[in-house]
Design an enzyme around this catalytic site. Structure first.
Site, mmCIF file in Angstrom:
data_model
loop_
_atom_site.group_PDB
_atom_site.id
_atom_site.type_symbol
_atom_site.label_atom_id
_atom_site.label_comp_id
_atom_site.label_asym_id
_atom_site.label_seq_id
_atom_site.Cartn_x
_atom_site.Cartn_y
_atom_site.Cartn_z
ATOM 1 N N TYR A 57 0.703 -1.603 0.034
ATOM 2 C CA TYR A 57 -0.089 0.126 -0.023
ATOM 3 C C TYR A 57 1.116 1.092 0.145
ATOM 4 C CZ TYR A 57 1.114 0.846 4.768
ATOM 5 O OH TYR A 57 2.081 0.193 6.093
ATOM 6 N N SER A 90 5.754 7.724 8.490
ATOM 7 C CA SER A 90 6.389 8.249 8.736
ATOM 8 C C SER A 90 8.012 8.304 8.894
ATOM 9 C CB SER A 90 5.511 7.817 10.394
ATOM 10 O OG SER A 90 6.211 6.512 10.964
ATOM 11 N N ASP A 124 5.690 3.827 12.696
ATOM 12 C CA ASP A 124 7.124 3.775 12.593
ATOM 13 C C ASP A 124 8.029 4.441 13.135
ATOM 14 O OD1 ASP A 124 6.657 1.814 10.217
ATOM 15 O OD2 ASP A 124 7.634 3.210 8.550
ATOM 16 N N LYS A 196 7.537 1.045 19.353
ATOM 17 C CA LYS A 196 6.728 -0.426 19.077
ATOM 18 C C LYS A 196 7.650 -1.937 18.772
ATOM 19 C CE LYS A 196 5.335 -1.126 14.072
ATOM 20 N NZ LYS A 196 5.043 -0.615 11.964
ATOM 21 N N GLU A 317 28.907 -2.548 33.512
ATOM 22 C CA GLU A 317 30.174 -3.359 33.959
ATOM 23 C C GLU A 317 30.582 -2.224 32.618
ATOM 24 O OE1 GLU A 317 29.502 -7.014 31.654
ATOM 25 O OE2 GLU A 317 26.887 -6.774 31.954
HETATM 26 N N1 ASP Z 1 5.285 3.405 7.426
HETATM 27 C C1 ASP Z 1 3.791 3.462 7.571
HETATM 28 C C2 ASP Z 1 3.914 4.826 8.472
HETATM 29 O O1 ASP Z 1 5.123 4.770 9.181
HETATM 30 C C3 ASP Z 1 2.982 2.243 8.147
HETATM 31 C C4 ASP Z 1 2.221 2.863 9.747
HETATM 32 O O2 ASP Z 1 2.139 3.481 9.844
HETATM 33 O O3 ASP Z 1 2.089 1.675 10.101
HETATM 34 O O4 ASP Z 1 3.926 6.085 8.561
#
Ligand code: ASP
Length: 360
Positions: A57, A90, A124, A196, A317
């Site tokens: 998409y 994003s 993202d 995420k 450490e």
């Molecule tokens: N790649 C998309 C974005 O971060 C994924 C999403 O929105 O779920 O815009």
């Protein structure tokens, strides 16, 4: 289908039909309801595909007016008006959009008639944008980000209910003073705590260290706690008048790591380096030496972890005191990068930067 696939206009029409409703948002505000401004930035919530059962998409196809019009049920919580800030996936989020968004949010929340803000965003990098806004928005009014894992055209698209719930939270008096929030899949996260965790699952966001700040089911809101760290009205950082943010790179640690990428980051102009370390923010001896050498030259170096949950403590450490490193504490690498970029706008002092990691 690639990200650059040109969407058939008919598919957008299909998407809006699947979102549920094609009616326009009433231009007449209902008296007595708060005003929520919707700022759209793109993402899958505004994405569309040519069929409702395909994985491929394109993000950022649906405009803000269509997003609002697709969920007329949200009008029971607020009078809404929309603005398009950007329309990008994003993964393409950048400083220009961040500064535009932050300045616009600050201007809107200063208006007495605006009760709250909803920002539609891709999943993202939503955790980074949410945390950035958490640190630079100067208001206690609700600022709520929402997103979707499935595009508007998908079977069982998750965007419309997420949007409905986000408007409910942004319009709610109970959300005031809880910092920037993210509403996805019935859960309310505070910006400092969420991450995420799944590339494809609808239930992708978790707040692994501190848990949820609240839940929202069909607009019914429950809050369990306040925000984790200092934020918004209590934040000492600001992007007022700022046109560029300092470069900070994230480098992932691994078996047999050497110092080449650390040196390359500094050579590329990084003012800060965040290591996504193994375990409790560890890295090979060779990489430690390269990092300490850059720290000595004034690059601010933060040890975070590539592990999903757990704190990175000081002097565990590795002797941070001796090596001149910052420990990220509860910040994952991407949050540590956001905080460090903003901290570097006001200080170079390691003690001050470490204090900010503690307090925010
Ligand atoms: N790649 C998309 C974005 O971060 C994924 C999403 O929105 O779920 O815009």
């Amino acid at each position: 289908m690639s990200r650059n696939h040109r969407l058939l206009p008919a598919a957008v029409g299909l998407g809006i039909a699947i979102l549920g409703h094609t009616g326009r948002v009433s231009a007449q505000p209902s008296s007595g309801l708060p005003t929520v401004v919707v700022l759209a930035t793109g993402g899958t919530i505004a994405g569309a595909a040519a069929s409702n059962v395909q994985a491929g998409y394109t993000s950022g196809q649906v405009g803000v007016d269509q997003l609002i019009a697709a969920v007329p049920e949200a009008k029971k919580f607020a009078n809404m008006r929309g603005e398009q800030i950007s329309n990008i996936g994003s993964q393409d989020m950048n400083d220009e959009v961040w500064l535009k968004l932050a300045n616009r949010v600050n201007a809107l929340v200063a208006m007495p008639d605006v009760a709250g803000i909803v920002i539609t965003h891709g999943t993202d990098t939503i955790e980074e944008t949410a945390y950035f806004l958490d640190l630079v928005v100067k208001s206690r009014k609700p600022v709520v980000l929402t997103a979707a894992m499935r595009p508007a055209t998908a079977l069982s698209a998750d965007g419309p209910l997420n949007f409905f719930n986000a408007v409910a939270v942004a319009a709610s008096k109970e959300a005031v003073g809880r910092g920037v929030l993210v509403v996805v899949n019935d859960w309310i996260h505070d910006a400092a705590s969420l991450t995420k965790t799944s590339t494809t699952a609808v239930q992708t966001f978790w707040s692994p260290l501190s848990g949820l700040i609240g839940t929202v089911a069909y607009g019914q809101i429950e809050f369990y706690r306040g925000p984790v760290g200092k934020n918004t009205a209590n934040s000492e950082v600001s992007v007022d008048g700022v046109t560029t943010l300092p470069r900070v790179d994230i480098i992932m640690a691994h078996e047999n790591m050497d110092g080449a990428l650390i040196d390359a980051a500094a050579a590329a102009g990084a003012k800060g380096i965040v290591i996504a370390g193994v375990g409790n923010g560890n890295l090979t001896d060779k990489a430690v030496k390269a990092l300490a050498a850059q720290a000595k030259k004034g690059v601010v170096c933060v040890r975070a972890s590539r592990v999903t949950t757990g704190r990175v403590g000081r002097n565990v450490e590795l002797e941070d005191d001796k090596l001149g490193f910052i420990a990220s504490l509860d910040k994952n690498p991407q949050k540590a990068r956001v905080l460090l970029r903003l901290a570097l706008l006001k200080t170079q002092s390691l003690a001050d930067v470490q204090r900010m990691f503690d307090e925010y």
